[in-house]
Each structure stands twice: as C-alpha cells, then as structure tokens.
Write a protein that holds these residues in place. Structure first.
Motif, PDB file in Angstrom:
ATOM      1  N   GLY A 161       0.971  -1.293   0.057  1.00 45.06           N
ATOM      2  CA  GLY A 161      -0.042  -0.107  -0.194  1.00 45.06           C
ATOM      3  C   GLY A 161       0.619   1.198   0.091  1.00 45.06           C
ATOM      4  N   VAL A 162       2.141   1.114   0.158  1.00 42.07           N
ATOM      5  CA  VAL A 162       2.977   2.326   0.245  1.00 42.07           C
ATOM      6  C   VAL A 162       3.637   2.574  -1.411  1.00 42.07           C
ATOM      7  N   GLN A 163       3.208   3.879  -2.029  1.00 38.96           N
ATOM      8  CA  GLN A 163       3.483   4.137  -3.338  1.00 38.96           C
ATOM      9  C   GLN A 163       4.866   4.958  -3.451  1.00 38.96           C
ATOM     10  N   SER A 164       5.387   5.282  -2.340  1.00 45.25           N
ATOM     11  CA  SER A 164       6.687   6.002  -2.605  1.00 45.25           C
ATOM     12  C   SER A 164       7.441   5.988  -0.992  1.00 45.25           C
ATOM     13  N   VAL A 165       8.903   5.779  -1.244  1.00 49.44           N
ATOM     14  CA  VAL A 165       9.483   5.783   0.139  1.00 49.44           C
ATOM     15  C   VAL A 165      10.399   6.964   0.064  1.00 49.44           C
ATOM     16  N   VAL A 166      10.795   7.942   0.743  1.00 50.18           N
ATOM     17  CA  VAL A 166      11.587   8.956   0.729  1.00 50.18           C
ATOM     18  C   VAL A 166      12.218   9.080   2.157  1.00 50.18           C
ATOM     19  N   VAL A 167      13.436   9.567   2.089  1.00 49.93           N
ATOM     20  CA  VAL A 167      14.267  10.015   3.323  1.00 49.93           C
ATOM     21  C   VAL A 167      14.303  11.331   3.620  1.00 49.93           C
ATOM     22  N   ALA A 168      13.943  11.494   4.735  1.00 47.97           N
ATOM     23  CA  ALA A 168      14.072  13.211   5.362  1.00 47.97           C
ATOM     24  C   ALA A 168      15.441  13.058   6.065  1.00 47.97           C
ATOM     25  N   ALA A 169      16.287  13.726   5.395  1.00 51.65           N
ATOM     26  CA  ALA A 169      17.732  13.812   5.923  1.00 51.65           C
ATOM     27  C   ALA A 169      17.884  15.120   6.538  1.00 51.65           C
ATOM     28  N   VAL A 170      19.291  15.333   6.970  1.00 49.95           N
ATOM     29  CA  VAL A 170      19.643  16.766   7.526  1.00 49.95           C
ATOM     30  C   VAL A 170      20.471  17.563   6.423  1.00 49.95           C
ATOM     31  N   ASP A 171      20.199  18.735   6.349  1.00 52.37           N
ATOM     32  CA  ASP A 171      20.871  19.619   5.504  1.00 52.37           C
ATOM     33  C   ASP A 171      22.214  20.117   5.996  1.00 52.37           C
ATOM     34  N   ALA A 172      22.938  19.406   6.187  1.00 52.82           N
ATOM     35  CA  ALA A 172      24.478  19.635   6.583  1.00 52.82           C
ATOM     36  C   ALA A 172      25.504  18.679   6.160  1.00 52.82           C
ATOM     37  N   GLU A 173      26.713  19.377   5.810  1.00 51.79           N
ATOM     38  CA  GLU A 173      27.632  18.718   4.989  1.00 51.79           C
ATOM     39  C   GLU A 173      28.057  17.526   5.656  1.00 51.79           C
ATOM     40  N   ASP A 174      28.114  17.320   7.090  1.00 50.71           N
ATOM     41  CA  ASP A 174      28.487  15.863   7.595  1.00 50.71           C
ATOM     42  C   ASP A 174      27.625  15.126   7.593  1.00 50.71           C
ATOM     43  N   GLU A 175      26.311  15.652   6.933  1.00 47.73           N
ATOM     44  CA  GLU A 175      25.058  14.379   7.091  1.00 47.73           C
ATOM     45  C   GLU A 175      24.813  13.735   5.485  1.00 47.73           C
ATOM     46  N   ARG A 176      26.033  14.482   4.770  1.00 43.39           N
ATOM     47  CA  ARG A 176      25.769  14.238   3.273  1.00 43.39           C
ATOM     48  C   ARG A 176      25.585  12.706   3.103  1.00 43.39           C
ATOM     49  N   PRO A 177      26.506  11.822   3.855  1.00 41.75           N
ATOM     50  CA  PRO A 177      26.533  10.418   3.627  1.00 41.75           C
ATOM     51  C   PRO A 177      25.312   9.672   3.660  1.00 41.75           C
ATOM     52  N   VAL A 178      24.289  10.321   4.363  1.00 44.78           N
ATOM     53  CA  VAL A 178      22.962   9.673   4.543  1.00 44.78           C
ATOM     54  C   VAL A 178      22.192   9.888   3.323  1.00 44.78           C
ATOM     55  N   ALA A 179      22.342  11.078   2.628  1.00 47.11           N
ATOM     56  CA  ALA A 179      21.586  11.419   1.336  1.00 47.11           C
ATOM     57  C   ALA A 179      22.434  10.405   0.307  1.00 47.11           C
ATOM     58  N   GLU A 180      23.589  10.335   0.109  1.00 43.27           N
ATOM     59  CA  GLU A 180      23.964   9.763  -0.631  1.00 43.27           C
ATOM     60  C   GLU A 180      24.097   8.138  -0.713  1.00 43.27           C
ATOM     61  N   LEU A 181      23.798   7.414   0.317  1.00 39.18           N
ATOM     62  CA  LEU A 181      23.432   6.250   0.643  1.00 39.18           C
ATOM     63  C   LEU A 181      21.897   6.035   0.057  1.00 39.18           C
ATOM     64  N   ALA A 182      20.970   6.675   0.499  1.00 43.14           N
ATOM     65  CA  ALA A 182      19.603   6.728   0.103  1.00 43.14           C
ATOM     66  C   ALA A 182      19.580   6.729  -1.329  1.00 43.14           C
ATOM     67  N   GLN A 183      20.257   7.688  -2.024  1.00 40.29           N
ATOM     68  CA  GLN A 183      20.113   8.105  -3.460  1.00 40.29           C
ATOM     69  C   GLN A 183      20.695   6.985  -4.401  1.00 40.29           C
TER      70      GLN A 183
END
Length: 286
Positions: free
Chosen positions: A44-66
């Motif tokens: 029933g889930v149409q989309s999964v998205v990660v809500a990450a933190v907008d900071a340079e040291d948090e970039r690895p979280v966004a990169e893994l999700a992408q």
C-alpha cells in the motif's frame, strides 16, 4: 478519495547516544539500507523517501539513499516536522507514514495490516502500539501533517513530529496492538539507540545469516526467547529510553491536555507473535 501513501524515513548521523548509527554495518548492509528495503516491502506504500539533515557532515545519509534509488529531502536537524512537510509536498502525498531510521527490523507484514486498518477506518492517526520498540510506524492524513506544521510551536512537537496530535482529545486515533495483554515493548527491544542495542542486533544478524534481512517480528522475538542472556543485554537501555520518553511526552506549558485513553480505538492481532505467545484471532476494535 486520493490514497497516495508516502513512507517518510527520518534519518540523521548526529545521534548523541550512538553517533553514526544509521550507517553502521549490520548483516552486510548499512542500517539505513535495511530500513529502506523493509519499507519498500510494505503493502500500500506508493513511495519511500528519506528526510535527511541539510548539513555537510550528514551528506553520507543522502548519498546512501540516492544510491538505492530513494529520493531525499534535506532540512533542519531539529525541526523534523518541517522535513516531513517538505517530503510530503515533494512526493505529493495524500497520506504519510512515519518511520525512523533506527528501526532496521521493522516488520512489513505488520505495517501492511496497519495500512489496511487505516484505510478502512480513516482515523486521524494510526500506529503500531505495544510491539517491541523498533517495530514502529505511524500513519496520518496529509491534511493533519499540514495542520501540525502550521500549528505546532513547542520545540518538542517540531522534533518528535506526532507529539502534537497525541494531545488533541478530539482527534480519532487507532492503535494496532498484539493479541496479548503483555507489553511486548517492555519485554523485547529491537531498535538501535544505544551501543547495547547494536550488540544485540549484530548478534542476531550473525546467528540468522541471510534470513536476517527478511525475518519477521515473531522470528526475532523467538530468537531472543531462545537466548535469555542476549535478550537481557539491552534491557537497561530500554528502561532508560522509557524514562526519557516520559519526559518527552510531558505537555509544554500552555499545551492541550493529553487525549483520553478512550479516544484511542484498539485493534488486536495475532500477526507478529511468536508461536509460544498466547494469541487470539484479529478482533473488532474494542
């Protein structure tokens, strides 16, 4: 009625109790990868998205999700509510599912059942309640998210996303609970918040091998029941967490009173219980 349900996973590296926990290796994958894969398996889930933190040291979280093909929204570390609102807007959500990135063994079957009850009963807020901590998910309409975003002002309400709605006595809420009077969240702990939690989950991953990635809540509980010493490792962490949670849930000055217990519609299910646990059939809400 439009029913686009978007699962939003809140994730950050800057955890005070266990820094970097969402990227720690677990059974051959980072913790966040387990969370994403399990959320993708929810019916029933149409989309999964990660809500990450907008900071340079948090970039690895966004990169893994992408790298896993998951869209990312980045925003304030502490105003998590705004991150959810940004993600819901970006994904054109009609309904929102909240999942935290410290739940690598979330049970997709249990959450799928929660989705079905949510769509059938149309409450303002639905959640899994009294399951082991770490088997957590919440669902609510996009309209409620918009209201919370526009209304909530207390820092705790902005950081913890749904605290605001739990104090609204006029809101219809639903809880999917185990078919047992026992509080499973007091007996089992399957989240990742302390080093002790990581020891337990790492040991489970080692014992279970490839099946760790698809194991159910019942299978994890059965593994812990078979190893009382392992089960006991993170119990002190659980007591500390419950003490902190009680403080977090205290209403700030001027806030609305907590919703009455009878305002929560309870549905009980045998799904997700180990065979040794007494369980009855799915009952009507009581």
């Amino acid at each position: 009625m439009a029913d686009r349900l978007v699962c939003i996973i809140q994730a950050r590296l800057n955890s005070s109790r266990l820094p970097g926990k969402v990227l720690k290796p677990l059974g051959g994958q980072p913790v966040l990868a387990h969370v994403i894969n399990r959320c993708r398996a929810i019916g029933g889930v149409q989309s999964v998205v990660v809500a990450a933190v907008d900071a340079e040291d948090e970039r690895p979280v966004a990169e893994l999700a992408q790298s896993l093909g998951v869209p990312v929204v980045r925003g304030s570390e502490h105003d998590v509510l705004t991150r959810y609102h940004m993600a819901a807007e970006a994904q054109e959500a009609d309904h929102v599912m909240r999942v935290t990135a410290d739940c690598p063994v979330l049970d997709p079957a249990l959450v799928t059942e929660l989705v079905a009850h949510y769509h059938h009963r149309r409450p303002d807020h639905a959640c899994l309640a009294h399951w082991p901590h770490g088997i957590n998910a919440e669902i609510f309409p996009r309209a409620l998210l918009d209201t919370m975003h526009a209304t909530a002002t207390a820092p705790g309400d902005r950081e913890h996303v749904t605290l605001w709605v739990t104090r609204q006595a006029d809101r219809r809420r639903l809880a999917l609970c185990p078919a047992t009077e026992a509080r499973l969240d007091h007996a089992y702990r399957l989240t990742l918040d302390y080093e002790e939690d990581y020891r337990v989950l790492s040991r489970l991953a080692s014992l279970m091998g490839p099946s760790f990635t698809t194991a159910t809540c019942a299978e994890f509980m059965a593994m812990l029941d078979a190893d009382p010493a392992l089960k006991a490792i993170n119990q002190a962490a659980g007591e500390d967490w419950r003490a902190r949670d009680r403080v977090i849930r205290q209403a700030p000055d001027g806030a609305a009173p907590a919703a009455r217990a009878q305002a929560v519609e309870v549905v009980r299910t045998a799904t997700g219980l180990p065979r040794s646990t007494p369980a009855g059939p799915l009952s009507a809400a009581r």
